[in-house]
Design a protein around this motif. Structure first.
Motif, mmCIF file in Angstrom:
data_model
loop_
_atom_site.group_PDB
_atom_site.id
_atom_site.type_symbol
_atom_site.label_atom_id
_atom_site.label_comp_id
_atom_site.label_asym_id
_atom_site.label_seq_id
_atom_site.Cartn_x
_atom_site.Cartn_y
_atom_site.Cartn_z
ATOM 1 N N VAL A 355 -30.368 41.350 -16.773
ATOM 2 C CA VAL A 355 -30.149 40.290 -16.122
ATOM 3 C C VAL A 355 -30.780 40.417 -14.649
ATOM 4 O O VAL A 355 -30.756 41.484 -14.253
ATOM 5 C CB VAL A 355 -28.738 39.712 -16.058
ATOM 6 C CG1 VAL A 355 -28.066 39.514 -17.607
ATOM 7 C CG2 VAL A 355 -27.933 40.875 -15.473
ATOM 8 N N HIS A 356 -30.734 39.238 -13.904
ATOM 9 C CA HIS A 356 -31.420 39.365 -12.514
ATOM 10 C C HIS A 356 -30.707 38.223 -11.728
ATOM 11 O O HIS A 356 -30.124 37.032 -12.351
ATOM 12 C CB HIS A 356 -32.896 39.526 -12.612
ATOM 13 C CG HIS A 356 -33.587 38.343 -13.155
ATOM 14 N ND1 HIS A 356 -33.644 37.221 -12.987
ATOM 15 C CD2 HIS A 356 -34.110 38.514 -14.790
ATOM 16 C CE1 HIS A 356 -34.403 36.434 -13.759
ATOM 17 N NE2 HIS A 356 -34.562 37.411 -14.889
ATOM 18 N N ALA A 357 -31.315 38.183 -10.503
ATOM 19 C CA ALA A 357 -30.715 36.980 -9.567
ATOM 20 C C ALA A 357 -30.843 35.617 -10.370
ATOM 21 O O ALA A 357 -30.230 34.610 -10.343
ATOM 22 C CB ALA A 357 -31.479 36.986 -8.424
ATOM 23 N N GLY A 358 -32.354 35.378 -11.036
ATOM 24 C CA GLY A 358 -32.530 34.096 -11.687
ATOM 25 C C GLY A 358 -32.066 33.744 -12.973
ATOM 26 O O GLY A 358 -32.393 32.722 -13.623
ATOM 27 N N THR A 359 -31.303 34.728 -13.522
ATOM 28 C CA THR A 359 -30.981 34.657 -15.001
ATOM 29 C C THR A 359 -29.830 33.496 -14.987
ATOM 30 O O THR A 359 -28.978 33.653 -14.447
ATOM 31 C CB THR A 359 -30.184 35.818 -15.565
ATOM 32 O OG1 THR A 359 -31.437 36.853 -15.582
ATOM 33 C CG2 THR A 359 -30.084 35.702 -17.011
ATOM 34 N N GLY A 360 -29.734 32.428 -15.855
ATOM 35 C CA GLY A 360 -29.050 31.374 -16.019
ATOM 36 C C GLY A 360 -27.642 31.892 -16.556
ATOM 37 O O GLY A 360 -27.611 32.796 -17.373
ATOM 38 N N TYR A 361 -26.331 31.348 -16.082
ATOM 39 C CA TYR A 361 -25.275 31.740 -16.896
ATOM 40 C C TYR A 361 -25.112 31.597 -18.434
ATOM 41 O O TYR A 361 -24.409 32.536 -18.823
ATOM 42 C CB TYR A 361 -23.911 31.018 -15.891
ATOM 43 C CG TYR A 361 -22.621 31.482 -16.596
ATOM 44 C CD1 TYR A 361 -22.375 32.767 -15.914
ATOM 45 C CD2 TYR A 361 -21.752 30.920 -17.310
ATOM 46 C CE1 TYR A 361 -20.977 33.381 -16.507
ATOM 47 C CE2 TYR A 361 -20.821 31.260 -17.586
ATOM 48 C CZ TYR A 361 -20.102 32.386 -17.257
ATOM 49 O OH TYR A 361 -18.857 33.153 -17.608
ATOM 50 N N GLY A 362 -25.917 30.565 -18.918
ATOM 51 C CA GLY A 362 -25.904 30.322 -20.034
ATOM 52 C C GLY A 362 -26.405 31.624 -20.963
ATOM 53 O O GLY A 362 -26.251 31.716 -22.149
ATOM 54 N N ASN A 363 -27.269 32.467 -20.141
ATOM 55 C CA ASN A 363 -28.041 33.597 -20.625
ATOM 56 C C ASN A 363 -27.135 34.887 -20.390
ATOM 57 O O ASN A 363 -27.706 35.940 -20.736
ATOM 58 C CB ASN A 363 -29.401 33.675 -20.360
ATOM 59 C CG ASN A 363 -30.065 34.428 -21.283
ATOM 60 O OD1 ASN A 363 -29.654 34.603 -22.440
ATOM 61 N ND2 ASN A 363 -31.294 34.986 -20.995
ATOM 62 N N VAL A 364 -25.980 34.748 -19.709
ATOM 63 C CA VAL A 364 -25.221 35.943 -19.157
ATOM 64 C C VAL A 364 -23.943 35.762 -19.935
ATOM 65 O O VAL A 364 -23.559 36.804 -20.247
ATOM 66 C CB VAL A 364 -24.960 35.761 -17.542
ATOM 67 C CG1 VAL A 364 -24.228 36.952 -17.143
ATOM 68 C CG2 VAL A 364 -26.378 35.945 -16.921
ATOM 69 N N TRP A 365 -23.339 34.666 -20.150
ATOM 70 C CA TRP A 365 -21.775 34.624 -20.550
ATOM 71 C C TRP A 365 -21.762 35.581 -21.890
ATOM 72 O O TRP A 365 -20.785 36.145 -22.203
ATOM 73 C CB TRP A 365 -21.144 33.472 -20.580
ATOM 74 C CG TRP A 365 -21.630 32.620 -21.839
ATOM 75 C CD1 TRP A 365 -22.970 31.779 -21.605
ATOM 76 C CD2 TRP A 365 -21.434 32.477 -22.993
ATOM 77 N NE1 TRP A 365 -23.038 31.204 -22.917
ATOM 78 C CE2 TRP A 365 -22.150 31.601 -23.787
ATOM 79 C CE3 TRP A 365 -20.178 33.150 -23.888
ATOM 80 C CZ2 TRP A 365 -22.006 31.268 -25.157
ATOM 81 C CZ3 TRP A 365 -19.796 32.974 -24.903
ATOM 82 C CH2 TRP A 365 -20.814 32.056 -25.827
ATOM 83 N N TRP A 366 -22.621 35.383 -22.665
ATOM 84 C CA TRP A 366 -22.525 35.878 -24.225
ATOM 85 C C TRP A 366 -22.704 37.340 -24.047
ATOM 86 O O TRP A 366 -22.040 38.110 -24.848
ATOM 87 C CB TRP A 366 -23.546 35.396 -25.108
ATOM 88 C CG TRP A 366 -24.814 35.463 -24.725
ATOM 89 C CD1 TRP A 366 -25.804 34.601 -23.944
ATOM 90 C CD2 TRP A 366 -25.769 36.667 -25.196
ATOM 91 N NE1 TRP A 366 -27.049 35.471 -24.005
ATOM 92 C CE2 TRP A 366 -27.001 36.369 -24.540
ATOM 93 C CE3 TRP A 366 -25.560 37.954 -25.875
ATOM 94 C CZ2 TRP A 366 -28.178 37.373 -24.678
ATOM 95 C CZ3 TRP A 366 -26.633 38.926 -26.211
ATOM 96 C CH2 TRP A 366 -27.767 38.576 -25.595
ATOM 97 N N ARG A 367 -23.414 38.226 -23.126
ATOM 98 C CA ARG A 367 -23.716 39.324 -23.188
ATOM 99 C C ARG A 367 -22.148 39.955 -22.573
ATOM 100 O O ARG A 367 -21.681 40.954 -23.149
ATOM 101 C CB ARG A 367 -24.642 39.642 -22.037
ATOM 102 C CG ARG A 367 -25.877 39.111 -22.227
ATOM 103 C CD ARG A 367 -27.060 39.503 -21.170
ATOM 104 N NE ARG A 367 -28.229 38.331 -21.326
ATOM 105 C CZ ARG A 367 -29.509 38.998 -21.324
ATOM 106 N NH1 ARG A 367 -29.737 40.212 -21.248
ATOM 107 N NH2 ARG A 367 -30.324 38.083 -21.551
ATOM 108 N N LEU A 368 -21.398 39.165 -21.632
ATOM 109 C CA LEU A 368 -20.365 39.681 -21.169
ATOM 110 C C LEU A 368 -19.077 39.726 -22.291
ATOM 111 O O LEU A 368 -18.324 40.679 -22.558
ATOM 112 C CB LEU A 368 -19.565 38.707 -20.081
ATOM 113 C CG LEU A 368 -20.612 38.859 -18.633
ATOM 114 C CD1 LEU A 368 -20.015 37.592 -17.860
ATOM 115 C CD2 LEU A 368 -20.503 39.977 -18.097
ATOM 116 N N ALA A 369 -19.289 38.258 -23.131
ATOM 117 C CA ALA A 369 -18.515 38.365 -24.256
ATOM 118 C C ALA A 369 -18.353 39.685 -25.350
ATOM 119 O O ALA A 369 -17.550 40.039 -26.056
ATOM 120 C CB ALA A 369 -18.603 36.947 -24.876
ATOM 121 N N VAL A 370 -19.864 39.898 -25.699
ATOM 122 C CA VAL A 370 -20.308 40.990 -26.608
ATOM 123 C C VAL A 370 -19.637 42.233 -26.265
ATOM 124 O O VAL A 370 -18.828 43.206 -26.698
ATOM 125 C CB VAL A 370 -21.662 41.164 -26.981
ATOM 126 C CG1 VAL A 370 -22.084 42.381 -27.400
ATOM 127 C CG2 VAL A 370 -22.117 40.072 -27.602
#
Length: 486
Positions: A355-370
């Protein structure tokens, strides 16, 4: 409620026990995360710098790490109810003192007292639960519920801390413990039954002192190493002192007829591998989550409260999955559940490394959940495996060792991953790039540990349903230990 005669007629007391022990551990876990949200307000109102803020956090961590093992042994020896309620009383009173602290020094002192209370409360709560569920399968399920329900504290901490600090200022994050602690003392005194290990030896004073000082010196060195530099004389001296003290502890324990930590336990594969894996879980879980909020604030520009809300998928996944982890371990055994969890968590951390500064939250939250779901599959089964290796009558000892290894792993994770971030920045990389490397490192370590547990955790297919059934790698229950009685 008696540990030796569980039956349907005592289920209401078991429900009270589960609620009380979960709420106590909830308070401890809440305190781990709720304080972080209040640090900016503390810095402003108490006129302190980064070092002062670090010690507001580290004073608590240091004392918990130093005393968890002793707290578990004391619970087995003097009574789990007594030690649990004493821990609740100290933790609650210390929380009030923290809320009234006029300076950083007083606040750090209050955090030390909180750490003492938590080191008694936490292992005693789990030991109470283990003693009430002597059948291994029931015990693993109960530990899963304990981990899942009390884990709500982790999820609630960042949000509750942000809301309370915004509305009332930083003292409110400590005062929230007052009604919880008062309720626990009232219900616990009336409803909990006492249990202890009747075969527990007298307190091993040299072992207790050496273990506390050795773990304390190690934890201090790990906490301060990143700030002072790993080659600083203070850090080198602290780590050398830790090595000498822990070596002396091992020598003393090997010669004592009734040691606080029987070294022969480490010859049991279940005990050794489960605690090795627990250390890595502490390393990867706490080391990575320490940087989650910083990623959202410093890399993606979120507010403090917004960052707390954005990290919720990890905590909520842990809360949702933890109760099922115990059931799965009871049905299929520790090895497949723990190994699957480590693989999921490792892959999730590797995904976060992209992930990086421009990564949208929709593409981050599932990684946190995993990541959260993966680690949730490991925590209660590893705790259950540690207790399974010694039996419920020594649940305080097992939970103390388990908690201490997890705490040391957590401190090591923050120190090592923090050093990784600083090293990347020293090479000219951005803070965000440093975080990516830290997440990738944590993921690689977690996946390597999955290989270890997949090969060595246990060969048993499932946890036995009754205490008389043997677990692979250890004798049948009752072969060398006396069952716990109230």
């Amino acid at each position: 409620m008696t540990a030796s005669h569980p039956d349907g007629g005592r289920l209401p007391n078991r429900a009270v026990l589960l609620t009380t022990t979960c709420l106590g551990q909830f308070m401890v876990l809440l305190d781990n995360t709720i304080v972080g949200a209040a640090l900016p307000d503390m810095q402003r109102r108490l006129h302190t710098g980064l070092t002062g803020l670090q010690w507001i956090v580290d004073a608590y961590v240091l004392l918990v790490a130093m005393l968890l093992l002793a707290g578990g042994v004391f619970a087995d020896r003097f009574g789990r109810k007594r030690v649990y309620l004493a821990g609740v009383a100290v933790f609650t009173a210390a929380s009030v003192l923290c809320s009234l602290a006029p300076s950083v020094g007083w606040l750090a002192a209050g955090r030390v007292l909180q750490g003492i209370g938590a080191a008694a409360l936490s292992p005693a709560s789990l030991a109470l639960l283990a003693a009430a569920h002597p059948a291994p399968r029931e015990r693993v399920r109960a530990i899963g519920l304990w981990a899942g329900l009390s884990g709500i504290g982790l999820a609630a901490g960042p949000v509750a801390g942000g809301v309370l600090t915004e509305a009332f200022g930083w003292p409110a994050v400590f005062l929230v413990n007052l009604p919880i602690g008062a309720a626990l003392l009232l219900v616990g005194l009336r409803s909990l039954d006492e249990s202890r290990n009747p075969a527990a030896p007298a307190i091993d004073v040299p072992g207790t002192v050496l273990s506390a000082l050795g773990v304390g010196a190690l934890t201090y060195g790990l906490i301060e190493g990143g700030a002072r530099g790993w080659t600083s004389p203070v850090i080198l001296g602290s780590l050398a002192a830790a090595a000498l003290l822990l070596a002396a502890f091992t020598a003393v324990e090997a010669r004592r007829p009734a040691p606080m930590l029987p070294l022969g336990l480490f010859r049991q594969r279940l005990f050794t591998v489960s605690h090795t894996a627990m250390t890595v879980v502490g390393f990867a879980l706490m080391g990575s989550t320490f940087f989650f909020s910083q990623f959202f604030v410093h890399v993606q520009g979120s507010s403090v409260l917004g960052a707390g809300l954005r990290t919720l998928p990890t905590s909520l996944a842990m809360v949702a999955v933890s109760p099922y982890a115990g059931r799965l371990a009871a049905r299929y055994g520790f090895r497949p559940v723990v190994t699957t969890g480590l693989v999921l968590a490792g892959l999730g951390l590797l995904a976060l490394g992209a992930v990086h500064a421009g990564t949208g939250y929709g593409n981050v939250w599932w990684r946190l959940a995993v990541v959260g779901a993966g680690f949730a599959l490991t925590l209660s089964p590893l705790t259950g495996a540690a207790i399974q290796a010694v039996g419920p009558q020594e649940g305080g000892l097992a939970s103390g060792v388990s908690g201490a290894t997890r705490q040391i792993g957590a401190v090591l994770g923050v120190a090592v991953l923090g050093a990784v971030v600083r090293a990347r920045q020293a090479d000219g990389a951005s803070f965000g790039a440093g975080l990516d490397t830290a997440f990738t490192t944590a993921g690689a370590v977690t996946l390597a540990t999955a290989v270890l547990t997949g090969l060595w955790l246990t060969r048993s297919a499932a946890v036995p349903a009754h205490p008389a059934e043997p677990v692979a790698g250890k004798p049948a229950s009752g072969s060398r230990r006396t069952a716990s009685t109230p």
